[in-house]
Design a protein around this motif. Sequence first.
Motif, PDB file in Angstrom:
ATOM      1  N   LEU A  26       0.870  -1.180   0.000  1.00 54.86           N
ATOM      2  CA  LEU A  26       0.000   0.000   0.000  1.00 54.86           C
ATOM      3  C   LEU A  26       0.900   1.221   0.000  1.00 54.86           C
ATOM      4  O   LEU A  26       1.915   1.248   0.695  1.00 54.86           O
ATOM      5  CB  LEU A  26      -0.906   0.013   1.235  1.00 54.86           C
ATOM      6  CG  LEU A  26      -1.864   1.192   1.314  1.00 54.86           C
ATOM      7  CD1 LEU A  26      -3.041   0.984   0.356  1.00 54.86           C
ATOM      8  CD2 LEU A  26      -2.358   1.398   2.724  1.00 54.86           C
ATOM      9  N   ARG A  27       0.519   2.235  -0.776  1.00 56.42           N
ATOM     10  CA  ARG A  27       1.312   3.459  -0.835  1.00 56.42           C
ATOM     11  C   ARG A  27       0.405   4.665  -0.936  1.00 56.42           C
ATOM     12  O   ARG A  27      -0.717   4.568  -1.437  1.00 56.42           O
ATOM     13  CB  ARG A  27       2.277   3.419  -2.022  1.00 56.42           C
ATOM     14  CG  ARG A  27       1.608   3.286  -3.360  1.00 56.42           C
ATOM     15  CD  ARG A  27       2.612   3.029  -4.490  1.00 56.42           C
ATOM     16  NE  ARG A  27       1.945   2.563  -5.673  1.00 56.42           N
ATOM     17  CZ  ARG A  27       1.398   3.346  -6.596  1.00 56.42           C
ATOM     18  NH1 ARG A  27       1.452   4.655  -6.463  1.00 56.42           N
ATOM     19  NH2 ARG A  27       0.803   2.829  -7.653  1.00 56.42           N
ATOM     20  N   LEU A  28       0.898   5.774  -0.434  1.00 57.99           N
ATOM     21  CA  LEU A  28       0.235   7.052  -0.614  1.00 57.99           C
ATOM     22  C   LEU A  28       0.588   7.517  -2.021  1.00 57.99           C
ATOM     23  O   LEU A  28       1.754   7.720  -2.337  1.00 57.99           O
ATOM     24  CB  LEU A  28       0.710   8.059   0.433  1.00 57.99           C
ATOM     25  CG  LEU A  28       0.108   9.446   0.367  1.00 57.99           C
ATOM     26  CD1 LEU A  28      -1.380   9.396   0.664  1.00 57.99           C
ATOM     27  CD2 LEU A  28       0.803  10.372   1.354  1.00 57.99           C
ATOM     28  N   ASP A  29      -0.410   7.653  -2.871  1.00 62.66           N
ATOM     29  CA  ASP A  29      -0.191   7.941  -4.289  1.00 62.66           C
ATOM     30  C   ASP A  29      -0.188   9.452  -4.514  1.00 62.66           C
ATOM     31  O   ASP A  29      -1.227  10.068  -4.754  1.00 62.66           O
ATOM     32  CB  ASP A  29      -1.285   7.278  -5.127  1.00 62.66           C
ATOM     33  CG  ASP A  29      -0.936   7.213  -6.592  1.00 62.66           C
ATOM     34  OD1 ASP A  29       0.052   7.847  -7.005  1.00 62.66           O
ATOM     35  OD2 ASP A  29      -1.661   6.530  -7.327  1.00 62.66           O
ATOM     36  N   THR A  30       0.999  10.052  -4.436  1.00 65.57           N
ATOM     37  CA  THR A  30       1.117  11.502  -4.606  1.00 65.57           C
ATOM     38  C   THR A  30       1.021  11.923  -6.072  1.00 65.57           C
ATOM     39  O   THR A  30       0.836  13.104  -6.347  1.00 65.57           O
ATOM     40  CB  THR A  30       2.447  12.005  -4.018  1.00 65.57           C
ATOM     41  OG1 THR A  30       3.528  11.307  -4.627  1.00 65.57           O
ATOM     42  CG2 THR A  30       2.478  11.799  -2.514  1.00 65.57           C
ATOM     43  N   SER A  31       1.091  10.986  -6.992  1.00 66.72           N
ATOM     44  CA  SER A  31       0.997  11.346  -8.414  1.00 66.72           C
ATOM     45  C   SER A  31      -0.405  11.815  -8.787  1.00 66.72           C
ATOM     46  O   SER A  31      -0.596  12.444  -9.816  1.00 66.72           O
ATOM     47  CB  SER A  31       1.395  10.159  -9.294  1.00 66.72           C
ATOM     48  OG  SER A  31       0.438   9.121  -9.182  1.00 66.72           O
ATOM     49  N   ARG A  32      -1.396  11.541  -7.952  1.00 65.29           N
ATOM     50  CA  ARG A  32      -2.777  11.952  -8.223  1.00 65.29           C
ATOM     51  C   ARG A  32      -3.112  13.319  -7.627  1.00 65.29           C
ATOM     52  O   ARG A  32      -4.209  13.828  -7.833  1.00 65.29           O
ATOM     53  CB  ARG A  32      -3.754  10.903  -7.701  1.00 65.29           C
ATOM     54  CG  ARG A  32      -3.641   9.586  -8.431  1.00 65.29           C
ATOM     55  CD  ARG A  32      -4.587   8.568  -7.844  1.00 65.29           C
ATOM     56  NE  ARG A  32      -4.478   7.308  -8.517  1.00 65.29           N
ATOM     57  CZ  ARG A  32      -5.319   6.892  -9.461  1.00 65.29           C
ATOM     58  NH1 ARG A  32      -6.304   7.650  -9.837  1.00 65.29           N
ATOM     59  NH2 ARG A  32      -5.152   5.712 -10.026  1.00 65.29           N
TER      60      ARG A  32
END
Length: 189
Positions: free
Chosen positions: A148-154
């Motif tokens: 699981l990752r925090l998706d900063t690209s969004r």
Amino acid sequence: MPRFLTLLAFGLLFLASPATRADDGRVVRIEPVMRQEQLLLNADIEFTLGDELHDAARKGLPLYFTADLTIEHPRWWWFDETVLSISQTWRIQYNALTRQWRVGTGDLSLPATSLDEALDLVRHIRDWPLGDVGRFTPDLTYQGRLRLRLDTSRLARPFQVDALNSAAWSLTTPWKEFTFSISAATRRG
């Protein structure tokens, strides 16, 4: 001597973990489940958000969490065969006008009473559809891995720049590996 003390103080500040940094967490449990000729996944993930992420979420900035899953069939004579490689993203956002948290994935959006309740839907993945059981050969062992990752690209571009410059925005669990097989007897029954 004062120069040495100054360097020592800066060194201690550098080594001390800041309170705003998020705990990366870990994947605790993964359970593939077969139900009505569909393969589903249940997983439990432990993580906490740092103060900086809490503040950003309370101000209405959406947080995107993405679970990445890969399932492979190991082969001794060639590279492993990738059977499945998918991701699912959850969006958590606070609406200041309605004072309500929302958790969304795909077209589905659910209300939540607090940020912790919204995060619980991400922490406890239930019945994630992975596809038809027919794509898996019975009695073969498959290897999977999940993170699981925090998706900063969004995020919007200005926030992506801030996220690159802050360790608090780099929440990613390590890959958790698991194995499973689908019994031919279970598929017939």
